[in-house]
Design an enzyme around this catalytic site. Structure first.
Site, PDB file in Angstrom:
ATOM      1  N   GLY A 143      -8.630   0.188  -0.161  1.00 33.26           N
ATOM      2  CA  GLY A 143      -7.323  -0.347  -0.580  1.00 33.26           C
ATOM      3  C   GLY A 143      -6.727  -1.190   0.542  1.00 33.26           C
ATOM      4  N   LYS A 171       1.222  12.624  -6.267  1.00 32.82           N
ATOM      5  CA  LYS A 171       1.263  12.793  -4.807  1.00 32.82           C
ATOM      6  C   LYS A 171       1.423  14.265  -4.437  1.00 32.82           C
ATOM      7  CE  LYS A 171       0.826   8.543  -3.270  1.00 32.82           C
ATOM      8  NZ  LYS A 171      -0.376   8.140  -2.538  1.00 32.82           N
ATOM      9  N   TYR A 210       3.945   9.283 -10.576  1.00 25.77           N
ATOM     10  CA  TYR A 210       3.526   9.014  -9.198  1.00 25.77           C
ATOM     11  C   TYR A 210       3.807  10.230  -8.302  1.00 25.77           C
ATOM     12  CZ  TYR A 210       3.690   6.539  -4.654  1.00 25.77           C
ATOM     13  OH  TYR A 210       3.508   6.120  -3.350  1.00 25.77           O
TER      14      TYR A 210
HETATM   15  P1  NAD Z   1      -0.504  -1.523  -2.782  1.00 26.83           P
HETATM   16  O1  NAD Z   1      -0.354  -1.369  -4.254  1.00 26.83           O
HETATM   17  O2  NAD Z   1       0.144  -2.670  -2.089  1.00 26.83           O
HETATM   18  O3  NAD Z   1      -2.056  -1.548  -2.410  1.00 26.83           O
HETATM   19  C1  NAD Z   1      -3.008  -0.725  -3.020  1.00 26.83           C
HETATM   20  C2  NAD Z   1      -4.352  -1.409  -2.907  1.00 26.83           C
HETATM   21  O4  NAD Z   1      -5.319  -0.571  -3.571  1.00 26.83           O
HETATM   22  C3  NAD Z   1      -4.423  -2.780  -3.601  1.00 26.83           C
HETATM   23  O5  NAD Z   1      -4.915  -3.749  -2.710  1.00 26.83           O
HETATM   24  C4  NAD Z   1      -5.359  -2.570  -4.787  1.00 26.83           C
HETATM   25  O6  NAD Z   1      -6.172  -3.697  -5.082  1.00 26.83           O
HETATM   26  C5  NAD Z   1      -6.205  -1.422  -4.264  1.00 26.83           C
HETATM   27  N1  NAD Z   1      -6.842  -0.687  -5.372  1.00 26.83           N
HETATM   28  C6  NAD Z   1      -6.323  -0.377  -6.578  1.00 26.83           C
HETATM   29  N2  NAD Z   1      -7.236   0.265  -7.332  1.00 26.83           N
HETATM   30  C7  NAD Z   1      -8.355   0.358  -6.564  1.00 26.83           C
HETATM   31  C8  NAD Z   1      -9.639   0.907  -6.785  1.00 26.83           C
HETATM   32  N3  NAD Z   1      -9.971   1.494  -7.956  1.00 26.83           N
HETATM   33  N4  NAD Z   1     -10.534   0.833  -5.784  1.00 26.83           N
HETATM   34  C9  NAD Z   1     -10.243   0.238  -4.605  1.00 26.83           C
HETATM   35  N5  NAD Z   1      -9.039  -0.310  -4.349  1.00 26.83           N
HETATM   36  C10 NAD Z   1      -8.111  -0.239  -5.314  1.00 26.83           C
HETATM   37  O7  NAD Z   1      -0.032  -0.136  -2.121  1.00 26.83           O
HETATM   38  P2  NAD Z   1       0.596   0.100  -0.658  1.00 26.83           P
HETATM   39  O8  NAD Z   1       2.046  -0.159  -0.748  1.00 26.83           O
HETATM   40  O9  NAD Z   1      -0.214  -0.592   0.357  1.00 26.83           O
HETATM   41  O10 NAD Z   1       0.412   1.678  -0.544  1.00 26.83           O
HETATM   42  C11 NAD Z   1      -0.678   2.273   0.135  1.00 26.83           C
HETATM   43  C12 NAD Z   1      -0.540   3.786   0.018  1.00 26.83           C
HETATM   44  O11 NAD Z   1       0.708   4.214   0.579  1.00 26.83           O
HETATM   45  C13 NAD Z   1      -0.543   4.321  -1.428  1.00 26.83           C
HETATM   46  O12 NAD Z   1      -1.165   5.582  -1.455  1.00 26.83           O
HETATM   47  C14 NAD Z   1       0.928   4.501  -1.724  1.00 26.83           C
HETATM   48  O13 NAD Z   1       1.136   5.471  -2.710  1.00 26.83           O
HETATM   49  C15 NAD Z   1       1.458   4.943  -0.368  1.00 26.83           C
HETATM   50  N6  NAD Z   1       2.898   4.685  -0.215  1.00 26.83           N
HETATM   51  C16 NAD Z   1       3.370   3.410  -0.124  1.00 26.83           C
HETATM   52  C17 NAD Z   1       4.737   3.188   0.037  1.00 26.83           C
HETATM   53  C18 NAD Z   1       5.303   1.788   0.163  1.00 26.83           C
HETATM   54  O14 NAD Z   1       6.520   1.626   0.308  1.00 26.83           O
HETATM   55  N7  NAD Z   1       4.487   0.746   0.140  1.00 26.83           N
HETATM   56  C19 NAD Z   1       5.625   4.278   0.100  1.00 26.83           C
HETATM   57  C20 NAD Z   1       5.110   5.563  -0.050  1.00 26.83           C
HETATM   58  C21 NAD Z   1       3.743   5.763  -0.158  1.00 26.83           C
END
Ligand code: NAD
Length: 320
Positions: free
Chosen positions: A9, A147, A143
């Site tokens: 990811g 989690k 979600y």
């Molecule tokens: P994002 O949606 O920007 O990125 C997720 C990435 O995963 C994308 O590039 C997507 O193409 C990839 N992806 C989706 N399905 C896939 C698959 N089957 N195989 C491989 N790759 C796949 O998310 P983010 O904001 O970078 O978040 C990263 C992590 O942090 C996640 O677990 C999210 O829940 C957690 N998180 C993020 C935030 C935030 O504010 N961004 C807050 C709390 C938790």
């Protein structure tokens, strides 16, 4: 033995900056980025990239074996707002990707796993102010349920199989390099883009909605810090509370007005208000401070100055 790191990811909001930071800290060939899609130009030319579908165990395993991976950062997930539209897909991605990686670690094929949780594990019955590490957790979003369940499985795999899995509950993460991926806190990024482009923004959250937030640099610092910490210092194997700042849309607007005086904030509330209302106002992260020395660096004023400066530069260079 040298570390060899796989980020799954890697093209997302956090994965992109995590990969770039890890490539500053380690030899490039030891940091393998992967995703189901291509990422930004900067990411794609920064080092090795593999296509991985996190739902396919064999596809992850092949890349791990090819690059002799020791540490995995699993960043692929479906975020809160999108997950409410596709509940079953969100459950499938968020749970099965985690099982795939935990099962590979259980076999001893990799040494360490990072898996991010979220403040979305909390729900309406959780104390809202200074939410404790250990408290009532009854999440009401798909979600949040995924989690919280993930946290239980991480702790289980650690206790039962000795898997060295580490996790933090990110608050809303604010950044300028990569667009956010469909979360409820995305407004706190969009507002800066629109302030620069239009000098106004329409918020989908109400003026008094206070949420815990963090600048990307702090989120990356915490992620690398917990993975570098001594194994014995990681006392919590579900997920650590993590905090930096808490603010409302009005607070961001006031901070922006100090730099862009004509900025105007309007409101058109949508379904994301309900999600935000179920989450904490502020978070107590004293366990992370105590166990592995967590300390944030950016407050709202610093976040605002950084966002406006970097986005202004980005838009100037892209001739928007
Ligand atoms: P994002 O949606 O920007 O990125 C997720 C990435 O995963 C994308 O590039 C997507 O193409 C990839 N992806 C989706 N399905 C896939 C698959 N089957 N195989 C491989 N790759 C796949 O998310 P983010 O904001 O970078 O978040 C990263 C992590 O942090 C996640 O677990 C999210 O829940 C957690 N998180 C993020 C935030 C935030 O504010 N961004 C807050 C709390 C938790």
């Amino acid at each position: 033995m040298n570390k060899s790191i796989l980020i799954i990811g890697a093209c997302g909001q956090i994965g992109t900056e995590l990969t770039l930071k890890l490539r500053e800290l380690h030899p490039n060939e030891c940091i393998i980025a992967s995703d189901i899609r291509q990422g930004s130009k900067e990411l794609m030319k920064s080092g090795p990239f593999e296509v991985i579908n996190a739902l396919e165990y064999e596809s992850i395993l092949a890349v791990i074996n090819k690059h002799k991976i020791t540490d995995v950062y699993l960043m692929a997930a479906m975020l809160s707002a999108t997950a409410e539209k596709f509940p079953e897909k969100a459950w499938e991605l968020n749970m099965n990707s985690l099982f795939n990686v935990l099962n590979i670690a259980k076999e001893g094929i990799v040494k360490k796993v990072f898996w991010p949780s979220s403040m979305a594990v909390f729900g309406p019955s959780t104390p809202k102010e200074n939410t404790p590490q250990f408290t009532i957790m009854e999440p009401t979003t798909v979600y949040g349920i995924s989690k919280q369940t993930g946290e239980r499985w991480c702790e289980y795999y650690h206790k039962k199989y000795g898997v060295d899995v580490r996790s933090i509950r990110y608050p809303g993460v604010i950044s300028w390099k990569t667009k956010p991926g469909g979360g409820t806190t995305d407004y706190a990024i969009d507002i800066y883009h629109q302030a620069i482009l239009e000098e106004n923004y329409t918020s989908y959250l109400s003026s008094e909605t206070k949420l815990p937030m963090m600048y990307m640099d702090d989120a990356i610092k915490a992620t690398i810090q917990i993975m570098d910490a001594d194994e014995n210092s990681i006392k919590i194997r579900s997920s650590y509370n993590l905090a930096a700042v808490s603010f409302t849309p009005e607070d961001v607007a006031s901070a922006i007005k100090k730099v862009i005086p004509n900025f105007k904030l309007n409101y058109a509330i949508d379904f994301r208000q309900d999600i935000a209302d179920s989450w904490p106002d502020s978070i107590d992260d004293s366990e992370a401070q105590k166990d592995w020395g967590w300390k944030p660096s950016f407050n709202l004023k610093e976040i605002t100055l950084n966002m406006i400066q970097n986005l202004t530069e980005t838009y100037k260079n892209s001739n928007v």
